[in-house]
Design a protein around this motif. Structure first.
Motif, PDB file in Angstrom:
ATOM      1  N   TYR A   1      30.754  -6.749  -5.311  1.00  0.00           N
ATOM      2  CA  TYR A   1      31.565  -5.560  -5.371  1.00  0.00           C
ATOM      3  C   TYR A   1      30.724  -4.515  -5.978  1.00  0.00           C
ATOM      4  O   TYR A   1      30.818  -3.332  -5.683  1.00  0.00           O
ATOM      5  CB  TYR A   1      32.747  -5.719  -6.129  1.00  0.00           C
ATOM      6  CG  TYR A   1      33.750  -6.486  -5.449  1.00  0.00           C
ATOM      7  CD1 TYR A   1      34.797  -6.077  -4.380  1.00  0.00           C
ATOM      8  CD2 TYR A   1      33.689  -8.076  -5.634  1.00  0.00           C
ATOM      9  CE1 TYR A   1      35.522  -6.790  -3.816  1.00  0.00           C
ATOM     10  CE2 TYR A   1      34.404  -8.812  -4.798  1.00  0.00           C
ATOM     11  CZ  TYR A   1      35.257  -8.334  -3.884  1.00  0.00           C
ATOM     12  OH  TYR A   1      36.237  -9.271  -3.213  1.00  0.00           O
TER      13      TYR A   1
ATOM     14  N   PRO B   1      40.911  -1.555  -1.322  1.00  0.00           N
ATOM     15  CA  PRO B   1      39.566  -1.731  -1.130  1.00  0.00           C
ATOM     16  C   PRO B   1      38.777  -0.591  -1.174  1.00  0.00           C
ATOM     17  O   PRO B   1      37.648  -0.856  -1.187  1.00  0.00           O
ATOM     18  CB  PRO B   1      40.042  -1.990   0.442  1.00  0.00           C
ATOM     19  CG  PRO B   1      41.010  -1.469   0.853  1.00  0.00           C
ATOM     20  CD  PRO B   1      41.899  -1.631  -0.574  1.00  0.00           C
TER      21      PRO B   1
ATOM     22  N   SER C   1      40.533  -6.063  -4.454  1.00  0.00           N
ATOM     23  CA  SER C   1      39.938  -5.698  -2.941  1.00  0.00           C
ATOM     24  C   SER C   1      40.805  -5.464  -1.895  1.00  0.00           C
ATOM     25  O   SER C   1      40.829  -4.958  -1.203  1.00  0.00           O
ATOM     26  CB  SER C   1      38.890  -6.538  -2.877  1.00  0.00           C
ATOM     27  OG  SER C   1      38.041  -6.104  -1.526  1.00  0.00           O
TER      28      SER C   1
ATOM     29  N   LYS D   1      28.667  -3.193  -2.996  1.00  0.00           N
ATOM     30  CA  LYS D   1      29.424  -2.609  -2.065  1.00  0.00           C
ATOM     31  C   LYS D   1      29.927  -1.230  -2.502  1.00  0.00           C
ATOM     32  O   LYS D   1      29.724  -0.215  -1.681  1.00  0.00           O
ATOM     33  CB  LYS D   1      30.772  -3.441  -1.912  1.00  0.00           C
ATOM     34  CG  LYS D   1      31.984  -2.626  -1.110  1.00  0.00           C
ATOM     35  CD  LYS D   1      33.266  -3.564  -1.105  1.00  0.00           C
ATOM     36  CE  LYS D   1      34.208  -2.759  -0.508  1.00  0.00           C
ATOM     37  NZ  LYS D   1      35.348  -3.065  -0.850  1.00  0.00           N
ATOM     38  N   GLN D   2      30.159  -0.971  -3.673  1.00  0.00           N
ATOM     39  CA  GLN D   2      30.427   0.324  -4.187  1.00  0.00           C
ATOM     40  C   GLN D   2      29.031   1.200  -4.534  1.00  0.00           C
ATOM     41  O   GLN D   2      29.230   2.444  -4.991  1.00  0.00           O
ATOM     42  CB  GLN D   2      31.420   0.368  -5.148  1.00  0.00           C
ATOM     43  CG  GLN D   2      30.905  -0.150  -6.488  1.00  0.00           C
ATOM     44  CD  GLN D   2      31.966  -0.404  -7.540  1.00  0.00           C
ATOM     45  OE1 GLN D   2      33.251  -0.841  -7.346  1.00  0.00           O
ATOM     46  NE2 GLN D   2      31.387   0.009  -8.892  1.00  0.00           N
TER      47      GLN D   2
END
Length: 160
Positions: free
Chosen positions: A122, A86, A82, A125-126
Protein backbone atom coordinates in the motif's frame (compact mmCIF):
# COMPACT_ATOMS: atom_id res chain seq x y z
CA UNK A 1 32.15 -6.54 1.33
CA UNK A 2 30.18 -5.95 4.52
CA UNK A 3 27.36 -3.42 4.62
CA UNK A 4 25.12 -2.34 7.47
CA UNK A 5 21.58 -1.10 7.74
CA UNK A 6 20.68 1.81 9.89
CA UNK A 7 17.12 2.85 10.58
CA UNK A 8 15.79 5.85 12.39
CA UNK A 9 12.84 5.55 14.70
CA UNK A 10 11.18 7.54 17.43
CA UNK A 11 10.55 6.13 20.89
CA UNK A 12 7.75 7.36 23.14
CA UNK A 13 7.86 6.20 26.75
CA UNK A 14 4.13 6.78 27.21
CA UNK A 15 1.01 8.23 25.57
CA UNK A 16 1.66 11.62 27.17
CA UNK A 17 4.43 12.15 24.61
CA UNK A 18 2.06 11.69 21.66
CA UNK A 19 0.14 14.42 19.85
CA UNK A 20 -3.68 14.43 19.82
CA UNK A 21 -4.17 12.40 16.62
CA UNK A 22 -1.56 9.86 17.74
CA UNK A 23 -3.37 9.49 21.08
CA UNK A 24 -6.67 8.98 19.27
CA UNK A 25 -5.11 6.33 17.02
CA UNK A 26 -3.63 4.57 20.07
CA UNK A 27 -7.01 4.59 21.83
CA UNK A 28 -8.85 3.28 18.77
CA UNK A 29 -6.28 0.51 18.24
CA UNK A 30 -6.67 -0.50 21.90
CA UNK A 31 -10.46 -0.55 21.52
CA UNK A 32 -10.17 -2.67 18.37
CA UNK A 33 -7.87 -5.06 20.23
CA UNK A 34 -10.63 -5.69 22.76
CA UNK A 35 -12.79 -7.14 19.95
CA UNK A 36 -10.08 -9.43 18.57
CA UNK A 37 -11.01 -13.07 18.13
CA UNK A 38 -7.93 -14.90 19.44
CA UNK A 39 -9.08 -17.96 21.42
CA UNK A 40 -6.16 -20.12 20.25
CA UNK A 41 -3.12 -17.90 20.65
CA UNK A 42 -4.54 -15.70 23.43
CA UNK A 43 -2.60 -12.91 21.68
CA UNK A 44 -4.81 -9.96 20.70
CA UNK A 45 -3.89 -7.20 18.28
CA UNK A 46 -5.75 -4.04 17.31
CA UNK A 47 -4.96 -1.66 14.49
CA UNK A 48 -6.17 1.82 13.60
CA UNK A 49 -5.59 3.53 10.26
CA UNK A 50 -5.79 7.25 9.49
CA UNK A 51 -6.70 8.10 5.92
CA UNK A 52 -5.84 11.33 4.12
CA UNK A 53 -9.50 12.37 4.31
CA UNK A 54 -9.29 12.28 8.12
CA UNK A 55 -11.33 9.13 8.64
CA UNK A 56 -10.04 6.46 11.01
CA UNK A 57 -10.80 2.77 10.57
CA UNK A 58 -9.83 -0.18 12.71
CA UNK A 59 -9.19 -3.90 12.49
CA UNK A 60 -8.23 -6.73 14.81
CA UNK A 61 -6.85 -10.23 14.50
CA UNK A 62 -9.32 -12.97 13.64
CA UNK A 63 -8.18 -16.53 14.32
CA UNK A 64 -9.56 -19.80 13.04
CA UNK A 65 -9.21 -23.37 14.28
CA UNK A 66 -8.00 -24.27 10.79
CA UNK A 67 -4.66 -22.49 10.99
CA UNK A 68 -3.63 -20.40 9.02
CA UNK A 69 -7.12 -19.37 7.95
CA UNK A 70 -7.19 -16.37 10.29
CA UNK A 71 -5.99 -12.87 9.55
CA UNK A 72 -3.90 -10.28 11.38
CA UNK A 73 -5.30 -6.94 12.56
CA UNK A 74 -3.26 -4.89 10.09
CA UNK A 75 -4.41 -6.82 7.04
CA UNK A 76 -8.01 -6.95 8.27
CA UNK A 77 -8.02 -3.13 8.36
CA UNK A 78 -6.00 -2.60 5.16
CA UNK A 79 -8.02 -4.95 2.99
CA UNK A 80 -11.34 -3.46 4.14
CA UNK A 81 -10.06 0.06 3.50
CA UNK A 82 -8.75 -0.88 0.06
CA UNK A 83 -12.07 -2.48 -0.85
CA UNK A 84 -14.07 0.58 0.24
CA UNK A 85 -11.68 3.52 -0.30
CA UNK A 86 -9.30 2.31 -3.04
CA UNK A 87 -8.03 5.78 -3.97
CA UNK A 88 -7.65 7.19 -0.46
CA UNK A 89 -4.08 7.52 0.85
CA UNK A 90 -3.08 6.03 4.19
CA UNK A 91 -1.29 8.52 6.43
CA UNK A 92 -0.74 6.69 9.72
CA UNK A 93 -1.14 3.16 11.09
CA UNK A 94 -1.14 2.30 14.78
CA UNK A 95 -0.75 -1.28 16.04
CA UNK A 96 -1.27 -2.40 19.64
CA UNK A 97 -0.76 -5.99 20.65
CA UNK A 98 0.05 -8.42 23.38
CA UNK A 99 -1.20 -11.40 25.34
CA UNK A 100 -4.83 -11.22 26.45
CA UNK A 101 -3.55 -11.39 30.00
CA UNK A 102 -1.77 -8.05 30.44
CA UNK A 103 1.91 -8.19 31.33
CA UNK A 104 4.06 -5.14 32.04
CA UNK A 105 7.10 -6.89 30.56
CA UNK A 106 5.90 -7.02 26.95
CA UNK A 107 7.78 -4.80 24.49
CA UNK A 108 6.01 -2.82 21.74
CA UNK A 109 4.66 -5.37 19.25
CA UNK A 110 5.64 -4.77 15.59
CA UNK A 111 3.71 -6.16 12.61
CA UNK A 112 4.55 -9.71 11.53
CA UNK A 113 6.43 -10.32 8.28
CA UNK A 114 3.29 -10.98 6.22
CA UNK A 115 1.76 -7.72 7.45
CA UNK A 116 4.96 -5.79 6.74
CA UNK A 117 4.84 -7.03 3.14
CA UNK A 118 1.14 -6.11 2.82
CA UNK A 119 1.72 -2.68 4.36
CA UNK A 120 4.59 -2.11 1.96
CA UNK A 121 2.30 -2.86 -1.00
CA UNK A 122 0.00 0.00 0.00
CA UNK A 123 2.90 2.37 0.67
CA UNK A 124 4.28 1.56 -2.80
CA UNK A 125 0.83 1.86 -4.42
CA UNK A 126 0.29 5.35 -3.05
CA UNK A 127 3.89 6.39 -3.70
CA UNK A 128 4.04 8.01 -0.27
CA UNK A 129 5.43 6.86 3.05
CA UNK A 130 3.12 5.70 5.81
CA UNK A 131 3.94 6.54 9.43
CA UNK A 132 3.81 3.27 11.37
CA UNK A 133 3.46 3.15 15.14
CA UNK A 134 3.53 0.00 17.24
CA UNK A 135 2.87 -0.26 20.94
CA UNK A 136 2.33 -2.48 23.93
CA UNK A 137 -0.44 -2.17 26.50
CA UNK A 138 1.75 0.15 28.62
CA UNK A 139 1.52 2.80 25.87
CA UNK A 140 5.22 2.46 25.09
CA UNK A 141 5.41 3.35 21.38
CA UNK A 142 7.88 3.03 18.52
CA UNK A 143 7.35 5.04 15.33
CA UNK A 144 8.98 4.57 11.94
CA UNK A 145 8.49 6.92 8.98
CA UNK A 146 8.18 4.17 6.37
CA UNK A 147 7.29 0.51 6.18
CA UNK A 148 10.62 0.05 4.36
CA UNK A 149 12.35 0.78 7.68
CA UNK A 150 11.03 -2.56 8.97
CA UNK A 151 11.51 -4.45 5.72
CA UNK A 152 14.77 -3.22 4.16
CA UNK A 153 15.15 -6.06 1.62
CA UNK A 154 11.58 -5.69 0.44
CA UNK A 155 9.99 -7.28 -2.60
CA UNK A 156 7.69 -5.16 -4.76
CA UNK A 157 6.32 -4.96 -8.30
CA UNK A 158 9.64 -3.65 -9.68
CA UNK A 159 10.93 -7.25 -9.50
CA UNK A 160 8.16 -8.59 -11.72
Amino acid sequence: MKKDFQISYEYFKNAGELDDIEKELLDKAKQARENAYSPYSEFSVGCSVLLENGQIFTGNNQENAAFPSGLCAERTALFWISANFPEEKIKKIFVVGGPKEFSENNPPIPPCGACRQSLLEYETKQNENIDLYFSNMNDEVIKVKSIKDLLPFYFDATFL
